[in-house]
Design a protein around this motif. Structure first.
Motif, PDB file in Angstrom:
ATOM      1  N   ALA A 165       1.279  -1.124  -0.058  1.00 44.05           N
ATOM      2  CA  ALA A 165       0.025  -0.571  -0.042  1.00 44.05           C
ATOM      3  C   ALA A 165       1.021   1.389  -0.410  1.00 44.05           C
ATOM      4  N   ASN A 166       2.052   0.930   0.165  1.00 43.44           N
ATOM      5  CA  ASN A 166       2.803   2.387   0.394  1.00 43.44           C
ATOM      6  C   ASN A 166       4.609   2.060  -0.286  1.00 43.44           C
ATOM      7  N   ASP A 167       4.174   1.617  -1.053  1.00 47.52           N
ATOM      8  CA  ASP A 167       5.577   1.202  -2.222  1.00 47.52           C
ATOM      9  C   ASP A 167       6.749   1.194  -1.493  1.00 47.52           C
ATOM     10  N   LEU A 168       6.639   0.086  -0.790  1.00 49.72           N
ATOM     11  CA  LEU A 168       8.128  -0.255   0.190  1.00 49.72           C
ATOM     12  C   LEU A 168       8.353  -0.880  -0.424  1.00 49.72           C
ATOM     13  N   GLY A 169       8.459  -2.158  -1.708  1.00 50.72           N
ATOM     14  CA  GLY A 169       8.972  -2.949  -2.029  1.00 50.72           C
ATOM     15  C   GLY A 169       9.410  -3.925  -1.425  1.00 50.72           C
ATOM     16  N   LEU A 170       9.689  -4.948  -1.098  1.00 48.29           N
ATOM     17  CA  LEU A 170      10.591  -6.421   0.101  1.00 48.29           C
ATOM     18  C   LEU A 170      11.219  -5.549   0.897  1.00 48.29           C
ATOM     19  N   PRO A 171      11.352  -5.631   2.149  1.00 49.54           N
ATOM     20  CA  PRO A 171      12.413  -5.328   2.939  1.00 49.54           C
ATOM     21  C   PRO A 171      13.802  -4.716   2.947  1.00 49.54           C
ATOM     22  N   VAL A 172      14.732  -4.459   3.240  1.00 50.33           N
ATOM     23  CA  VAL A 172      15.951  -4.236   3.460  1.00 50.33           C
ATOM     24  C   VAL A 172      16.817  -5.052   4.203  1.00 50.33           C
ATOM     25  N   ALA A 173      16.034  -5.480   5.583  1.00 47.36           N
ATOM     26  CA  ALA A 173      16.579  -6.050   6.512  1.00 47.36           C
ATOM     27  C   ALA A 173      15.538  -6.411   8.015  1.00 47.36           C
ATOM     28  N   ALA A 174      15.410  -7.371   8.149  1.00 50.98           N
ATOM     29  CA  ALA A 174      14.557  -7.466   9.438  1.00 50.98           C
ATOM     30  C   ALA A 174      15.719  -9.083  10.622  1.00 50.98           C
ATOM     31  N   VAL A 175      15.112  -8.362  11.993  1.00 52.34           N
ATOM     32  CA  VAL A 175      15.568  -9.609  13.092  1.00 52.34           C
ATOM     33  C   VAL A 175      14.742 -10.041  13.809  1.00 52.34           C
ATOM     34  N   TYR A 176      14.438 -10.489  14.581  1.00 56.16           N
ATOM     35  CA  TYR A 176      13.181 -11.410  15.356  1.00 56.16           C
ATOM     36  C   TYR A 176      14.351 -11.865  17.245  1.00 56.16           C
ATOM     37  N   PHE A 177      13.090 -11.679  17.576  1.00 56.76           N
ATOM     38  CA  PHE A 177      13.845 -12.439  19.021  1.00 56.76           C
ATOM     39  C   PHE A 177      12.161 -13.165  19.440  1.00 56.76           C
ATOM     40  N   ASN A 178      12.306 -13.912  20.045  1.00 60.69           N
ATOM     41  CA  ASN A 178      11.783 -14.552  20.994  1.00 60.69           C
ATOM     42  C   ASN A 178      10.958 -14.502  21.887  1.00 60.69           C
ATOM     43  N   ALA A 179       9.955 -14.822  22.642  1.00 59.01           N
ATOM     44  CA  ALA A 179       9.453 -14.496  23.909  1.00 59.01           C
ATOM     45  C   ALA A 179       8.534 -14.856  24.179  1.00 59.01           C
ATOM     46  N   GLN A 180       8.158 -15.490  25.597  1.00 59.57           N
ATOM     47  CA  GLN A 180       6.637 -16.142  26.731  1.00 59.57           C
ATOM     48  C   GLN A 180       6.463 -15.680  28.010  1.00 59.57           C
ATOM     49  N   ARG A 181       5.391 -15.728  28.070  1.00 56.29           N
ATOM     50  CA  ARG A 181       5.178 -14.928  29.335  1.00 56.29           C
ATOM     51  C   ARG A 181       6.028 -15.842  30.805  1.00 56.29           C
ATOM     52  N   GLU A 182       6.082 -14.884  31.685  1.00 58.61           N
ATOM     53  CA  GLU A 182       7.463 -15.101  32.815  1.00 58.61           C
ATOM     54  C   GLU A 182       6.620 -15.354  33.871  1.00 58.61           C
ATOM     55  N   THR A 183       6.904 -16.317  34.379  1.00 56.66           N
ATOM     56  CA  THR A 183       6.569 -16.514  35.662  1.00 56.66           C
ATOM     57  C   THR A 183       6.718 -15.706  36.877  1.00 56.66           C
ATOM     58  N   ALA A 184       6.062 -15.563  38.162  1.00 55.10           N
ATOM     59  CA  ALA A 184       6.510 -14.396  38.878  1.00 55.10           C
ATOM     60  C   ALA A 184       8.147 -15.388  39.572  1.00 55.10           C
ATOM     61  N   ALA A 185       8.447 -15.749  39.577  1.00 48.66           N
ATOM     62  CA  ALA A 185       9.738 -16.410  40.085  1.00 48.66           C
ATOM     63  C   ALA A 185      10.832 -15.793  39.174  1.00 48.66           C
ATOM     64  N   ARG A 186      10.603 -15.461  37.584  1.00 50.13           N
ATOM     65  CA  ARG A 186      11.373 -15.126  36.377  1.00 50.13           C
ATOM     66  C   ARG A 186      11.694 -13.773  36.146  1.00 50.13           C
ATOM     67  N   ARG A 187      11.034 -12.964  37.296  1.00 49.47           N
ATOM     68  CA  ARG A 187      10.606 -11.546  36.558  1.00 49.47           C
ATOM     69  C   ARG A 187      11.612 -11.041  38.279  1.00 49.47           C
ATOM     70  N   ARG A 188      12.268 -11.871  38.823  1.00 43.15           N
ATOM     71  CA  ARG A 188      13.556 -11.372  40.101  1.00 43.15           C
ATOM     72  C   ARG A 188      14.489 -10.397  39.290  1.00 43.15           C
TER      73      ARG A 188
END
Length: 173
Positions: free
Chosen positions: A150-173
């Motif tokens: 829609a914005n005529d941007l074409g294909l990406p020129v870079a990307a990166v990703y990370f994973n995350a999951q819900r923290e338990t109360a013990a992990r938040r310390r």
């Protein structure tokens, strides 16, 4: 090239979020001085604040658009709200970082509730300054490919990703 794209293929980013592309720009994403690498796990408590996005190289006359999405909402097993939009910044000048761009959609903190979610940063090279005119009305059911088209941007020129999951109360310390 295959070695560069392998994490995106194995992680399902190519297919779920973007089509096959050729990374031509270096982009670094940093949360609290921790550099993001493809597939790395971050606890949600570490990604509360906006990351620093740097685009070294290039020149000030080149502009970029950054999109951050979660293609696994609400649950990676049944991502019927795919994709959830977390952030859009446009008009980022080359050689600078995202703070010099125009924030179109404010940063939303990643909060995965069920399963391991992928949070994907996709960088597009703009054809000119202020070329992004179509902005999303909702964060849910966002589509990175349709936004780029829609914005005529074409294909990406870079990307990166990370994973995350819900923290338990013990992990938040």
């Amino acid at each position: 090239m295959e070695r560069v794209l392998r994490p995106f293929i194995l992680g399902g980013v190519i297919g779920d979020v973007v089509d096959v592309f050729s990374p031509t720009v270096e982009m670094t994403v940093t949360y609290s001085d921790r550099l993001v690498f493809n597939g790395q796990e971050f606890y949600p408590s570490l990604v509360i604040n906006r990351p620093r996005i740097q685009i070294p190289g290039g020149d000030f006359r080149t502009f970029y658009t950054l999109v951050m999405t979660d293609p696994d909402v609400p649950n990676p097993s049944d991502p019927y709200l795919r994709e959830h939009l977390h952030w859009i910044v446009t008009d980022i000048p080359g050689t600078t970082d995202a703070t010099y761009g125009r924030e179109v959609m404010s940063y939303e903190i990643p909060k995965p509730y069920i399963g391991i979610h992928r949070f994907v940063f996709v960088l597009f090279k703009q054809k000119s300054r202020q070329c992004v005119i179509t902005t999303p009305v909702s964060r849910d059911q966002f589509n990175t490919r349709e936004f780029a088209e829609a914005n005529d941007l074409g294909l990406p020129v870079a990307a990166v990703y990370f994973n995350a999951q819900r923290e338990t109360a013990a992990r938040r310390r």
